[in-house]
Design a protein around this motif. Sequence first.
Motif, PDB file in Angstrom:
ATOM      1  N   PRO A   8      28.804  62.331  70.795  1.00  0.00           N
ATOM      2  CA  PRO A   8      29.111  60.903  70.557  1.00  0.00           C
ATOM      3  C   PRO A   8      27.906  60.188  69.944  1.00  0.00           C
ATOM      4  N   VAL A   9      28.193  59.178  69.121  1.00  0.00           N
ATOM      5  CA  VAL A   9      27.158  58.410  68.436  1.00  0.00           C
ATOM      6  C   VAL A   9      27.379  56.937  68.705  1.00  0.00           C
ATOM      7  N   TRP A  10      26.325  56.249  69.167  1.00  0.00           N
ATOM      8  CA  TRP A  10      26.372  54.790  69.357  1.00  0.00           C
ATOM      9  C   TRP A  10      25.262  54.169  68.524  1.00  0.00           C
ATOM     10  N   LEU A  11      25.559  53.027  67.929  1.00  0.00           N
ATOM     11  CA  LEU A  11      24.605  52.356  67.046  1.00  0.00           C
ATOM     12  C   LEU A  11      24.259  50.972  67.567  1.00  0.00           C
ATOM     13  N   THR A  12      22.983  50.636  67.443  1.00  0.00           N
ATOM     14  CA  THR A  12      22.594  49.248  67.680  1.00  0.00           C
ATOM     15  C   THR A  12      22.883  48.437  66.419  1.00  0.00           C
ATOM     16  N   ALA A  13      22.815  47.121  66.547  1.00  0.00           N
ATOM     17  CA  ALA A  13      23.085  46.269  65.380  1.00  0.00           C
ATOM     18  C   ALA A  13      22.081  46.536  64.263  1.00  0.00           C
ATOM     19  N   ARG A  18      20.828  48.977  58.942  1.00  0.00           N
ATOM     20  CA  ARG A  18      19.982  49.861  58.142  1.00  0.00           C
ATOM     21  C   ARG A  18      20.810  50.958  57.482  1.00  0.00           C
ATOM     22  N   LEU A  19      21.740  51.552  58.242  1.00  0.00           N
ATOM     23  CA  LEU A  19      22.552  52.634  57.698  1.00  0.00           C
ATOM     24  C   LEU A  19      23.498  52.125  56.611  1.00  0.00           C
ATOM     25  N   LYS A  20      24.065  50.939  56.800  1.00  0.00           N
ATOM     26  CA  LYS A  20      24.934  50.372  55.762  1.00  0.00           C
ATOM     27  C   LYS A  20      24.165  50.118  54.477  1.00  0.00           C
ATOM     28  N   PRO A  29      18.625  57.339  47.597  1.00  0.00           N
ATOM     29  CA  PRO A  29      18.827  58.742  47.216  1.00  0.00           C
ATOM     30  C   PRO A  29      20.159  59.245  47.750  1.00  0.00           C
ATOM     31  N   SER A  30      20.782  60.151  47.023  1.00  0.00           N
ATOM     32  CA  SER A  30      22.115  60.634  47.403  1.00  0.00           C
ATOM     33  C   SER A  30      22.099  61.301  48.771  1.00  0.00           C
ATOM     34  N   ARG A  31      21.013  62.007  49.101  1.00  0.00           N
ATOM     35  CA  ARG A  31      20.966  62.667  50.409  1.00  0.00           C
ATOM     36  C   ARG A  31      20.958  61.647  51.541  1.00  0.00           C
ATOM     37  N   ASP A  32      20.248  60.503  51.334  1.00  0.00           N
ATOM     38  CA  ASP A  32      20.211  59.467  52.364  1.00  0.00           C
ATOM     39  C   ASP A  32      21.568  58.783  52.487  1.00  0.00           C
ATOM     40  N   LYS A  33      22.254  58.598  51.347  1.00  0.00           N
ATOM     41  CA  LYS A  33      23.595  58.008  51.396  1.00  0.00           C
ATOM     42  C   LYS A  33      24.544  58.884  52.215  1.00  0.00           C
ATOM     43  N   LEU A  34      24.512  60.182  51.949  1.00  0.00           N
ATOM     44  CA  LEU A  34      25.402  61.101  52.657  1.00  0.00           C
ATOM     45  C   LEU A  34      25.151  61.073  54.158  1.00  0.00           C
ATOM     46  N   ARG A  35      23.897  61.146  54.557  1.00  0.00           N
ATOM     47  CA  ARG A  35      23.576  61.163  55.979  1.00  0.00           C
ATOM     48  C   ARG A  35      23.973  59.867  56.655  1.00  0.00           C
ATOM     49  N   ALA A  36      23.779  58.737  55.962  1.00  0.00           N
ATOM     50  CA  ALA A  36      24.167  57.449  56.537  1.00  0.00           C
ATOM     51  C   ALA A  36      25.681  57.356  56.679  1.00  0.00           C
ATOM     52  N   GLN A  37      26.427  57.862  55.692  1.00  0.00           N
ATOM     53  CA  GLN A  37      27.888  57.821  55.777  1.00  0.00           C
ATOM     54  C   GLN A  37      28.396  58.680  56.931  1.00  0.00           C
ATOM     55  N   ILE A  38      27.765  59.828  57.163  1.00  0.00           N
ATOM     56  CA  ILE A  38      28.177  60.703  58.268  1.00  0.00           C
ATOM     57  C   ILE A  38      27.971  59.995  59.604  1.00  0.00           C
ATOM     58  N   VAL A  39      26.802  59.373  59.784  1.00  0.00           N
ATOM     59  CA  VAL A  39      26.504  58.715  61.061  1.00  0.00           C
ATOM     60  C   VAL A  39      27.414  57.501  61.262  1.00  0.00           C
ATOM     61  N   LEU A  40      27.639  56.721  60.214  1.00  0.00           N
ATOM     62  CA  LEU A  40      28.527  55.554  60.345  1.00  0.00           C
ATOM     63  C   LEU A  40      29.941  55.987  60.706  1.00  0.00           C
TER      64      LEU A  40
END
Length: 385
Positions: A8-13, A18-20, A29-40
């Motif tokens: 499970p993943v929980w995010l603070t505001a 930051r991830l958005k 960078p594309s790698r950072d976009k991909l990782r952020a989309q996975i976590v979101l």
Amino acid sequence: MPALRARPVWLTAAERQRLKKLARGHKSPSRDKLRAQIVLGAARGLSNAQLARRCAVTVDTVRKWRGRFAADGLDGLADRKRSGRPPAFTPIQVAEVKALACQLPAQTGAPLSVWSCPDLAREAITAGIAETLSASTVRRWLAADTIKPWQHRSWIFIRDPDFRVKANLVLDLYAGVWEGRPLGDDEYVISSDEKTSIQARCRCHPTLPPGKARMMRVNHDYKRGGALAYLAAYDIHRAQVFGRCAASTGIEPFMALAEHVMTREPYASAKRVFWIVDNGSSHRGQASINRLAERFPNAVMVHTPVHASWLNQIEIYFSVVQRKVVSPNDFTNLAQVEQRLADFELRYNATARPFRWKFTPTDLDDLLQRIDQHQTATPALAQAA
């Protein structure tokens, strides 16, 4: 065998924001976009399989970044350190090349005035420091310590025996102090000098204004229209400039400038007006001090040390004039130059503020100490060589 459940993943505001930003940023960078989309997506409750289809990656990739974020937060999304390829050069070789770059080429016998990266690489190979070495590798080593042997600047040793005493007088005046006592409300400090040989260059073709993706263009060919000198006095605490133009520099033009300033208020009725000047021929030595005091009894001339015009604040104003008024030089005649200088003076005085002078007597002591250390070390290095 029970199936593995997604972590499970929980995010603070703050983490969500930051991830958005990473996921939607045009420059991310594309790698950072991909990782952020996975976590979101994981924070919204999507399964690993759903995220893999949505992001067009494997389930293992989703599981990897989901697990790293769950364990380490945002820091887990960064690449981990890799051992990489073993270094081809030892630290000693790197240090020897840097030491070579910090020597004058003449000291090594090279017929050069300054080093370039290809020259350093060639010299290092010749000296046996390395069997092979590229210019790009040398450039990377030097950049780590900001070593730029291909650049140079002119400077001059202090040779005025009374440098410290004279410089301290000037610095004290900038701080509003004279002979250990604060200046009164009816005492003023003027910084004065001449900017010589301002030419009127009439371009053979009109200057073109800047446009879209185009700089202003100034024609190279010009006709000389003569030159003049710009004499200026700057009240350092009131940030006011008083200037005059003359055909040349000399005692008479300088005294005319003094007359221009000292006959107006508040200087005419002031208790004392200190004039800081350099050692130019127009105002050099005791004779110039006596000449100014005889004409204006409340004027006190203070000389900067020899070769220390940088202590004179009027030079800062002259640098502004050079950037904003004189360059690029495109004037029809000398009358236009004189009118431009007079108009700029009015414009400058309307909004001017005193310069934030930061060089203090403590900085002066540090400078003189470094110079003493350099002068002491230079003979020793010469003997060792």
